[in-house]
Design a protein around this motif. Structure first.
Motif, PDB file in Angstrom:
ATOM      1  N   PRO A 178      43.034  -8.055  59.604  1.00 39.23           N
ATOM      2  CA  PRO A 178      44.198  -7.586  60.358  1.00 39.23           C
ATOM      3  C   PRO A 178      45.209  -6.735  59.589  1.00 39.23           C
ATOM      4  O   PRO A 178      46.161  -6.249  60.186  1.00 39.23           O
ATOM      5  N   THR A 179      45.055  -6.557  58.266  1.00 36.38           N
ATOM      6  CA  THR A 179      46.171  -6.022  57.487  1.00 36.38           C
ATOM      7  C   THR A 179      46.281  -4.500  57.513  1.00 36.38           C
ATOM      8  O   THR A 179      47.350  -3.955  57.255  1.00 36.38           O
ATOM      9  N   TRP A 324      50.712  -5.177  60.518  1.00 38.44           N
ATOM     10  CA  TRP A 324      50.703  -6.510  59.903  1.00 38.44           C
ATOM     11  C   TRP A 324      52.038  -6.698  59.216  1.00 38.44           C
ATOM     12  O   TRP A 324      52.424  -5.902  58.358  1.00 38.44           O
ATOM     13  N   GLY A 351      49.377 -14.718  62.258  1.00 37.80           N
ATOM     14  CA  GLY A 351      48.426 -14.396  61.203  1.00 37.80           C
ATOM     15  C   GLY A 351      47.454 -15.511  60.887  1.00 37.80           C
ATOM     16  O   GLY A 351      46.378 -15.276  60.331  1.00 37.80           O
ATOM     17  N   ARG A 363      50.942 -10.176  63.665  1.00 36.45           N
ATOM     18  CA  ARG A 363      50.276  -8.877  63.872  1.00 36.45           C
ATOM     19  C   ARG A 363      50.530  -8.374  65.278  1.00 36.45           C
ATOM     20  O   ARG A 363      50.446  -9.125  66.249  1.00 36.45           O
TER      21      ARG A 363
END
Length: 382
Positions: A178-179, A324, A351, A363
């Motif tokens: 997800p970052t 993120w 997260g 996120r």
């Protein structure tokens, strides 16, 4: 009562499957919930793509079973795409296998190479399906840490403290979900060297290359990468075709052949019209990506404002389909997202669903139009 299989004992229902039912119930009760959690593109595919599928419906063989390997025209389109966008040469006959979305590829690859008791290196934070599929095939998930201090890249010294003798697969995902973190070619070289040292198959899950990313890369650009690495890719995010379910796995011919041994027993080919539409998608010029990214840039600016209002911090140099953000010290990710849902009618992702290293982060997706994002900002600042 018939008992469920033991393999499900360590598998939970996918977070979004469960949470979206809750969101739907809130909406049915009259709550005006805005969903900025899910990475399902709301923009449309190209008109050329839609026209191609419409025309294909009238073809004489449109409604028959199709090849397990996809039509040659589709594989050739995928090969040309990799050549033009990544400078990677792939044999369209032997080194490309179209998939009904890359998510099914995670299962096919796992079934093809993992035996009960084998180990799999899985990123934390990372896509939850890597771990759930590993559990389904009764392999052992070995999580490796990713963190902001190391730019969300693997720490090989730390990983090698584990017993790696039973590890057969390592899942990587760059640009990272997800970052949003990206890997350089040098980072990929280190991954390939690590894989050769330990005889591990690296699988790079690569659906986000062209979203707010100026330097799309494939792990297969590294010299001799095909010896130990394959790559998943998808039209879902790149071409706004998530519901069409079109993806691919590419790499060494023998590895692809092994995956086909599983896939050919799991489906009976992809609908011809969808394949024809995908062929047209691969013909789109760079103008397509530029127009998409202009929209996403405008949306991202608003998401940054939303996170500013929540006193979160984020990296403005990172691209991708999500933002993120680190939450204020002392806060809890799930507590924040539940408070936003129940008090502000805003659904956002904690997260923690991506692993223990996701605690302290939330996120948001860019798959939401400007009007909706402005309304979210209004609600949060009210």
């Amino acid at each position: 009562m018939i008992q469920k299989a033991d393999r499900l004992n360590d598998v939970k229902e996918y977070y979004f499957s469960k949470k979206l039912r809750e969101v739907a119930a809130l909406k049915n009760a009259g709550k005006p919930v805005i969903n900025i959690a899910i990475g399902s593109p709301d923009l449309h595919p190209s008109a050329n793509v839609i026209e191609a599928i419409q025309k294909a419906v009238e073809l004489p063989n449109a409604h028959q079973y199709q090849s397990y390997q996809g039509i040659p025209e589709l594989r050739e389109g995928m090969s040309q795409f990799y050549k033009e966008k990544y400078n990677v040469i792939l044999d369209s006959a032997t080194e490309i296998l179209p998939l009904m979305g890359s998510k099914e590829g995670i299962m096919h690859i796992s079934l093809a190479f993992l035996n009960k008791g084998d180990a799999v290196l899985i990123p934390d934070p990372g896509y939850p399906t890597y771990a759930s599929v590993t559990n389904l095939v009764e392999a052992k998930a070995v999580f490796y840490n990713l963190n902001a201090e190391n730019n969300w890249l693997p720490n090989f010294e730390e990983i090698e403290k584990n017993d790696l003798t039973r590890v057969k697969i390592m899942w990587v995902n760059y640009p990272h979900m997800p970052t949003g973190a990206v890997a350089t070619k040098e980072d990929f070289k280190q991954l390939i060297a690590f894989a050769k040292k330990h005889n591990i198959l690296i699988v790079n899950d690569n659906p986000y290359s062209f979203i707010l990313n100026d330097n799309p890369l494939s792990i297969l650009e590294v010299e001799d990468a095909k010896e130990v690495a394959i790559e998943l890719n998808s039209l879902s995010k790149t071409f706004n075709m998530a519901g069409w379910r079109v993806g691919m796995v590419v790499g060494d011919a023998q590895i692809i052949k092994t995956i086909l041994e599983v896939k050919s027993n799991m489906d009976s080919g992809m609908f011809l019209g969808i394949q024809k539409g995908a062929v047209e998608a691969f013909k789109l010029s760079n103008d397509w990506f530029q127009k998409q990214n202009k929209i996403y840039q405008e949306r991202r600016t608003l998401v940054w404002k939303i996170f500013d209002a929540l006193n979160c911090t984020y990296d403005t140099s990172i691209g991708g389909l999500f933002v993120w953000a680190k939450i204020p010290a002392g806060e809890n990710s799930e507590a924040i997202t539940d408070r936003l849902l129940y008090e502000k009618d805003v659904f956002i992702t904690p997260g923690t669903i991506f692993g223990s290293n996701g605690e302290g982060y939330i996120r948001a997706s860019l798959c939401v139009d400007v009007a909706a994002l402005n309304e979210v900002l209004k609600r949060i600042t009210a």
